[in-house]
Enzyme design. Structure first.
Site, mmCIF file in Angstrom:
data_model
loop_
_atom_site.group_PDB
_atom_site.id
_atom_site.type_symbol
_atom_site.label_atom_id
_atom_site.label_comp_id
_atom_site.label_asym_id
_atom_site.label_seq_id
_atom_site.Cartn_x
_atom_site.Cartn_y
_atom_site.Cartn_z
ATOM 1 N N CYS A 169 0.855 -1.186 0.000
ATOM 2 C CA CYS A 169 0.000 0.000 0.000
ATOM 3 C C CYS A 169 0.885 1.227 0.000
ATOM 4 C CB CYS A 169 -0.878 -0.020 1.259
ATOM 5 S SG CYS A 169 -1.907 1.438 1.446
ATOM 6 N N GLU A 208 -9.074 -1.152 -1.643
ATOM 7 C CA GLU A 208 -9.505 0.255 -1.669
ATOM 8 C C GLU A 208 -10.816 0.452 -0.897
ATOM 9 O OE1 GLU A 208 -7.212 2.084 -2.519
ATOM 10 O OE2 GLU A 208 -6.058 0.703 -3.740
HETATM 11 ZN ZN LIG Z 1 -3.706 1.163 0.174
#
Ligand SMILES: [Zn+2]
Length: 236
Positions: A169, A208
């Site tokens: 991420c 997400e």
């Molecule tokens: Zn992320």
């Protein structure tokens, strides 16, 4: 260097795929480690002067917020349907797309650029796919995904079985871990026909969607698989 190559391959197909080793190291050393160890804000004279001339940026940021930022743990609010076409939301969406492409991540949520609204974007460009070995493409279910933006997305799980792969991420820059995700999902949003997908695209959507609820992959990971993607370079 087998391990390095392996890790580079890993990072390439992660959600935040392209880590430049030296860049990641730089930010880790100068922004992370030092300021944390001394427990004071370390700012270079140059940064100090920059702030004197230009005020601190405000959201939507053209950078990606890092773990610790409360915006990443907040529950994002729904976008007012009447405001979707308005300049403010359009600016958020345009900035998301720009940041996603600049950092070469394949998915991004509005909270990651400091905006606690329920918007997500994903794109898996053909070029990135071509750079990935065929075996990995097949193992991970990678496929080209043209740019898609979902406002107020809703997700439905189509196949409740999970598959575990290493993911990353951009808000936890330089790290990666194995995370279980559902095989197949359906997502719909404002002005978007519902989309049924599986493999890597389904993983991106789930990652997400989590951001919109203040959830990060570290909350779902197999904690023993958590790595600093540059760890081999520390031994060089
Ligand atoms: Zn992320």
């Amino acid at each position: 260097t087998n391990i390095t190559a392996h890790l580079l391959n890993l990072s390439r197909v992660c959600l935040a795929p392209h880590y430049n080793t030296s860049g990641a190291l730089k930010s880790f050393n100068f922004l992370g480690l030092r300021s944390y160890c001394s427990n004071v804000k370390v700012r270079s004279y140059l940064q100090y002067m920059k702030r004197k001339i230009r005020p601190a940026p405000s959201p939507p940021y053209s950078h990606v917020c890092q773990v610790g930022d409360p915006v990443l743990r907040s529950h994002a609010s729904a976008v007012d349907p009447a405001a979707v076409k308005g300049p403010e939301i359009q600016k958020v969406i345009n900035t998301m797309v720009k940041v996603m492409r600049r950092f070469e991540c394949v998915g991004l949520s509005a909270p990651q650029i400091g905006v606690p609204l329920r918007i997500l974007a994903l794109e898996y460009p053909q070029k990135m796919l071509e750079e990935t070995p065929l075996a990995l493409r097949e193992a991970r279910g990678l496929s080209m995904v043209p740019l898609r933006v979902f406002v107020n997305p809703q997700m439905r799980v189509l196949d409740g079985r999970t598959v575990v792969f290493q993911e990353a991420c951009e808000s936890l820059s330089g790290f990666s871990a194995a995370v279980p995700r559902y095989i197949s999902i359906e997502v719909s949003g404002m002005k978007e026909v519902s989309w049924q997908t599986n493999g890597w695209a389904a993983r991106i959507i789930q990652h997400e969607m989590d951001h919109l609820d203040g959830v990060l992959y570290i909350d779902r990971m197999d904690s023993k698989s958590f790595i600093n993607i540059n760890w081999p370079s520390y031994n060089e």
